[in-house]
Design a protein around this motif. Structure first.
Motif, PDB file in Angstrom:
ATOM      1  N   GLN A 112      -4.013  -5.269 -20.563  1.00 38.53           N
ATOM      2  CA  GLN A 112      -4.724  -5.817 -19.323  1.00 38.53           C
ATOM      3  C   GLN A 112      -3.634  -6.503 -17.741  1.00 38.53           C
ATOM      4  O   GLN A 112      -3.852  -6.890 -17.124  1.00 38.53           O
ATOM      5  CB  GLN A 112      -5.301  -7.732 -19.162  1.00 38.53           C
ATOM      6  CG  GLN A 112      -5.347  -8.234 -20.718  1.00 38.53           C
ATOM      7  CD  GLN A 112      -7.173  -7.688 -20.673  1.00 38.53           C
ATOM      8  OE1 GLN A 112      -7.451  -8.681 -19.357  1.00 38.53           O
ATOM      9  NE2 GLN A 112      -7.637  -7.236 -21.633  1.00 38.53           N
ATOM     10  N   GLY A 113      -2.771  -5.074 -18.021  1.00 39.41           N
ATOM     11  CA  GLY A 113      -2.538  -5.152 -16.511  1.00 39.41           C
ATOM     12  C   GLY A 113      -2.983  -4.535 -15.301  1.00 39.41           C
ATOM     13  O   GLY A 113      -4.197  -4.312 -15.435  1.00 39.41           O
ATOM     14  N   THR A 114      -2.361  -4.744 -14.522  1.00 40.69           N
ATOM     15  CA  THR A 114      -3.348  -4.253 -13.271  1.00 40.69           C
ATOM     16  C   THR A 114      -1.514  -3.325 -12.554  1.00 40.69           C
ATOM     17  O   THR A 114      -0.385  -3.386 -12.237  1.00 40.69           O
ATOM     18  CB  THR A 114      -3.545  -5.270 -12.347  1.00 40.69           C
ATOM     19  OG1 THR A 114      -3.789  -6.280 -12.525  1.00 40.69           O
ATOM     20  CG2 THR A 114      -3.735  -4.826 -10.605  1.00 40.69           C
ATOM     21  N   THR A 115      -1.810  -1.654 -12.442  1.00 42.01           N
ATOM     22  CA  THR A 115      -0.661  -1.457 -11.991  1.00 42.01           C
ATOM     23  C   THR A 115      -1.168  -0.497 -10.146  1.00 42.01           C
ATOM     24  O   THR A 115      -2.262   0.587 -10.544  1.00 42.01           O
ATOM     25  CB  THR A 115      -0.479   0.067 -12.851  1.00 42.01           C
ATOM     26  OG1 THR A 115       0.358  -1.023 -14.171  1.00 42.01           O
ATOM     27  CG2 THR A 115       0.508   1.137 -12.752  1.00 42.01           C
ATOM     28  N   SER A 116       0.058  -0.258  -9.652  1.00 47.48           N
ATOM     29  CA  SER A 116      -0.158  -0.108  -8.626  1.00 47.48           C
ATOM     30  C   SER A 116      -0.094   1.274  -8.496  1.00 47.48           C
ATOM     31  O   SER A 116       1.577   1.625  -9.145  1.00 47.48           O
ATOM     32  CB  SER A 116       0.102  -0.545  -7.358  1.00 47.48           C
ATOM     33  OG  SER A 116       0.129  -1.836  -7.177  1.00 47.48           O
ATOM     34  N   LEU A 117      -1.112   2.449  -8.193  1.00 45.81           N
ATOM     35  CA  LEU A 117      -0.121   3.940  -8.509  1.00 45.81           C
ATOM     36  C   LEU A 117      -0.360   4.292  -7.105  1.00 45.81           C
ATOM     37  O   LEU A 117      -0.969   5.084  -6.738  1.00 45.81           O
ATOM     38  CB  LEU A 117      -0.900   4.345  -9.565  1.00 45.81           C
ATOM     39  CG  LEU A 117      -0.601   5.870 -10.018  1.00 45.81           C
ATOM     40  CD1 LEU A 117       0.958   6.334 -10.258  1.00 45.81           C
ATOM     41  CD2 LEU A 117      -1.635   6.220 -10.321  1.00 45.81           C
ATOM     42  N   PHE A 118       1.524   5.589  -6.876  1.00 44.80           N
ATOM     43  CA  PHE A 118       0.753   6.439  -5.902  1.00 44.80           C
ATOM     44  C   PHE A 118       1.120   7.504  -6.588  1.00 44.80           C
ATOM     45  O   PHE A 118       2.057   7.842  -7.307  1.00 44.80           O
ATOM     46  CB  PHE A 118       2.135   6.122  -4.636  1.00 44.80           C
ATOM     47  CG  PHE A 118       2.742   7.602  -3.800  1.00 44.80           C
ATOM     48  CD1 PHE A 118       1.094   7.649  -2.861  1.00 44.80           C
ATOM     49  CD2 PHE A 118       3.675   7.955  -3.961  1.00 44.80           C
ATOM     50  CE1 PHE A 118       1.742   8.346  -1.541  1.00 44.80           C
ATOM     51  CE2 PHE A 118       3.716   8.846  -3.368  1.00 44.80           C
ATOM     52  CZ  PHE A 118       3.080   9.132  -2.022  1.00 44.80           C
ATOM     53  N   ILE A 142      -4.524   1.169  -9.337  1.00 46.48           N
ATOM     54  CA  ILE A 142      -4.863   1.030  -8.634  1.00 46.48           C
ATOM     55  C   ILE A 142      -4.501   2.329  -7.412  1.00 46.48           C
ATOM     56  O   ILE A 142      -3.657   1.909  -7.133  1.00 46.48           O
ATOM     57  CB  ILE A 142      -4.842   0.146  -7.576  1.00 46.48           C
ATOM     58  CG1 ILE A 142      -5.974  -1.068  -8.586  1.00 46.48           C
ATOM     59  CG2 ILE A 142      -5.199  -0.579  -6.251  1.00 46.48           C
ATOM     60  CD1 ILE A 142      -6.062  -2.489  -8.342  1.00 46.48           C
ATOM     61  N   LEU A 143      -4.893   2.660  -7.570  1.00 47.94           N
ATOM     62  CA  LEU A 143      -4.574   4.293  -6.283  1.00 47.94           C
ATOM     63  C   LEU A 143      -4.282   3.752  -4.915  1.00 47.94           C
ATOM     64  O   LEU A 143      -5.107   3.215  -3.863  1.00 47.94           O
ATOM     65  CB  LEU A 143      -5.199   5.237  -6.410  1.00 47.94           C
ATOM     66  CG  LEU A 143      -5.065   5.984  -7.578  1.00 47.94           C
ATOM     67  CD1 LEU A 143      -6.316   7.144  -7.413  1.00 47.94           C
ATOM     68  CD2 LEU A 143      -4.294   6.711  -8.094  1.00 47.94           C
ATOM     69  N   VAL A 144      -3.003   3.465  -4.612  1.00 48.75           N
ATOM     70  CA  VAL A 144      -2.604   3.380  -2.820  1.00 48.75           C
ATOM     71  C   VAL A 144      -2.064   4.401  -2.532  1.00 48.75           C
ATOM     72  O   VAL A 144      -1.389   5.279  -2.799  1.00 48.75           O
ATOM     73  CB  VAL A 144      -1.629   2.205  -2.673  1.00 48.75           C
ATOM     74  CG1 VAL A 144      -2.400   1.308  -3.566  1.00 48.75           C
ATOM     75  CG2 VAL A 144      -0.352   2.429  -3.766  1.00 48.75           C
ATOM     76  N   LYS A 145      -1.287   4.086  -1.077  1.00 44.88           N
ATOM     77  CA  LYS A 145      -0.494   5.537   0.015  1.00 44.88           C
ATOM     78  C   LYS A 145       0.732   5.023  -0.328  1.00 44.88           C
ATOM     79  O   LYS A 145       0.987   3.202  -0.749  1.00 44.88           O
ATOM     80  CB  LYS A 145      -1.303   5.038   1.394  1.00 44.88           C
ATOM     81  CG  LYS A 145      -2.272   5.914   1.737  1.00 44.88           C
ATOM     82  CD  LYS A 145      -2.603   5.624   2.847  1.00 44.88           C
ATOM     83  CE  LYS A 145      -3.880   5.786   3.009  1.00 44.88           C
ATOM     84  NZ  LYS A 145      -4.207   5.449   4.755  1.00 44.88           N
ATOM     85  N   VAL A 152       0.965  -4.043  -1.920  1.00 40.88           N
ATOM     86  CA  VAL A 152      -0.034  -3.842  -3.356  1.00 40.88           C
ATOM     87  C   VAL A 152       1.006  -4.542  -4.224  1.00 40.88           C
ATOM     88  O   VAL A 152       0.436  -5.490  -5.770  1.00 40.88           O
ATOM     89  CB  VAL A 152      -0.949  -2.867  -3.144  1.00 40.88           C
ATOM     90  CG1 VAL A 152      -1.584  -2.346  -4.905  1.00 40.88           C
ATOM     91  CG2 VAL A 152      -1.473  -2.330  -2.022  1.00 40.88           C
ATOM     92  N   GLY A 153       2.499  -3.817  -4.701  1.00 42.66           N
ATOM     93  CA  GLY A 153       2.709  -4.028  -5.571  1.00 42.66           C
ATOM     94  C   GLY A 153       3.627  -5.223  -5.767  1.00 42.66           C
ATOM     95  O   GLY A 153       4.113  -6.497  -7.125  1.00 42.66           O
ATOM     96  N   THR A 154       3.508  -5.745  -4.916  1.00 45.64           N
ATOM     97  CA  THR A 154       3.761  -7.547  -5.057  1.00 45.64           C
ATOM     98  C   THR A 154       2.577  -8.467  -5.200  1.00 45.64           C
ATOM     99  O   THR A 154       3.261  -9.009  -6.071  1.00 45.64           O
ATOM    100  CB  THR A 154       4.417  -8.290  -2.651  1.00 45.64           C
ATOM    101  OG1 THR A 154       6.210  -6.662  -2.963  1.00 45.64           O
ATOM    102  CG2 THR A 154       4.956  -9.421  -3.229  1.00 45.64           C
ATOM    103  N   ILE A 155       1.837  -7.802  -4.740  1.00 47.23           N
ATOM    104  CA  ILE A 155       0.955  -9.099  -5.614  1.00 47.23           C
ATOM    105  C   ILE A 155       0.336  -8.909  -6.910  1.00 47.23           C
ATOM    106  O   ILE A 155      -0.111  -9.763  -7.816  1.00 47.23           O
ATOM    107  CB  ILE A 155       0.075  -8.937  -4.393  1.00 47.23           C
ATOM    108  CG1 ILE A 155      -0.385  -8.961  -2.641  1.00 47.23           C
ATOM    109  CG2 ILE A 155      -1.452  -9.578  -4.972  1.00 47.23           C
ATOM    110  CD1 ILE A 155      -1.126  -8.887  -1.680  1.00 47.23           C
ATOM    111  N   GLY A 156       0.265  -7.564  -7.207  1.00 42.41           N
ATOM    112  CA  GLY A 156       0.092  -7.415  -8.080  1.00 42.41           C
ATOM    113  C   GLY A 156       1.080  -7.732  -9.587  1.00 42.41           C
ATOM    114  O   GLY A 156       0.837  -7.851 -10.647  1.00 42.41           O
ATOM    115  N   GLY A 157       2.725  -7.108  -9.206  1.00 42.80           N
ATOM    116  CA  GLY A 157       3.063  -7.008  -9.828  1.00 42.80           C
ATOM    117  C   GLY A 157       4.390  -8.390 -10.141  1.00 42.80           C
ATOM    118  O   GLY A 157       4.830  -8.533 -10.471  1.00 42.80           O
ATOM    119  N   CYS A 158       4.251  -9.367  -8.912  1.00 49.95           N
ATOM    120  CA  CYS A 158       5.351 -10.219  -8.323  1.00 49.95           C
ATOM    121  C   CYS A 158       3.866 -11.876  -9.259  1.00 49.95           C
ATOM    122  O   CYS A 158       4.626 -12.908  -9.505  1.00 49.95           O
ATOM    123  CB  CYS A 158       5.962 -10.873  -6.811  1.00 49.95           C
ATOM    124  SG  CYS A 158       6.974  -9.581  -6.876  1.00 49.95           S
TER     125      CYS A 158
END
Ligand SMILES: NC(=O)C1=CN([C@@H]2O[C@H](COP(=O)(O)OP(=O)(O)OC[C@H]3O[C@@H](n4cnc5c(N)ncnc54)[C@H](O)[C@@H]3O)[C@@H](O)[C@H]2O)C=CC1
Ligand SMILES: O=C(O)[C@@H]1CCC=N1
Length: 246
Positions: A112-118, A142-145, A152-158
């Motif tokens: 149930q993760g949220t992974t930001s991906l570049f 979530i694909l990001v620049k 995005v990684g802070t909001i999703g990861g932390c």
């Protein structure tokens, strides 16, 4: 994070997993529990020609490890989950390899993760598909620049940790009123799960969803006003700022 990714991938029963770690009893226990192969050197790992190498090491030692990956098959895709090193740094160290950067979060352990991906431009379409297939098994990707990866990684990861602080405080408030801790914890987590599911499924703005709960002159609006008085919103914004600009 390495353990969380291994658990999430093991849950799918679709991958042959390998863990590389210096001697660490926690990892040996996990390898017994999840039945993955444990290797203790990069040379051993390279010999196994993995399809993917996922880096989940502390940023301070990651580039030393990357410099040992020069002999890795260039068909292997390197996914760095390490916060703090740019794509350019990886590319300079391993110019012939396919490398992407992501910031997953702890709920990947229960898929149930949220992974930001570049994904940089030089990644082929087929590799892109393979990477997304893998990460989507762990939850949402979530694909990001690259320049967005930090926030995005802070909001999703932390933020799972910030939510955990909220859950703990909520449970404390129940215990204060006489609830058993176990019941209070379950109540808090179930409520956050439901509120998040409703936000995702309805697509409604959080402020509108909040308004739906606040009956005119009712109990909820009194609680919301108290949150505002005590700087709850500002505390959240400052927490994200602090985590993102470290
Ligand atoms: N904890 C989280 O929720 C997230 C962490 N990350 C990233 O994951 C990385 C690790 O963070 P945590 O898991 O929280 O730290 P951690 O300290 O729990 O894990 C680091 C792991 O690296 C291992 N390690 C140390 N030296 C090694 C080596 N030479 N070869 C192989 N493994 C080695 C350690 O034994 C340990 O298992 C960091 O770069 C962090 O930015 C990214 C997204 C979320
Ligand atoms: O605390 C950290 O540094 C990592 C990055 C994202 C979540 N945890």
């Amino acid at each position: 994070m390495g353990s969380a990714l291994l658990e999430g991938l093991a849950n799918t029963h679709e991958f042959e997993l390998i863990g590389k770690n210096p001697i660490n009893p926690r990892v040996s226990d996990l390898s017994d529990k999840l039945s993955f192969t444990l290797v203790h050197s990069i040379a051993e790992l390279i010999k196994l020609s993995p399809n993917f190498v996922i880096l989940t090491t502390p940023a301070s030692i990651t580039m030393d490890i990357v410099s040992e990956l020069t002999d890795l098959d260039t068909n292997s895709i390197i996914i760095s989950a390490v916060a703090g090193h740019s794509y350019e740094e990886y590319h300079q160290a391993l110019p012939n390899h396919q490398i992407v950067r992501c910031i997953p979060n702890i709920p990947v352990s229960v898929n149930q993760g949220t992974t930001s991906l570049f994904i940089p431009e030089n990644i082929s379409d087929s590799s892109r598909e393979e990477i997304l297939d893998l990460l989507n098994k762990l939850g949402e990707t979530i694909l990001v620049k690259e320049e967005q990866l930090s926030i995005v990684g802070t909001i999703g990861g932390c933020s799972p940790a910030f939510v955990d602080v909220f859950l703990d405080a909520l449970a404390d408030s129940g215990v204060l009123e006489g609830l058993q801790r176990k019941l209070a914890n379950k109540l808090a987590a179930s409520m956050v799960n439901g509120a998040a599911t409703l936000a995702l499924k309805s697509g409604k703005e959080p402020s509108l969803l909040k308004d739906q709960v606040c009956s005119p002159g009712g109990t909820t609006i009194k609680g919301v006003v108290s949150l505002e008085k005590n700087g709850f919103r500002n505390a959240v914004i400052e927490a994200v700022k602090a985590a993102n600009h470290n």
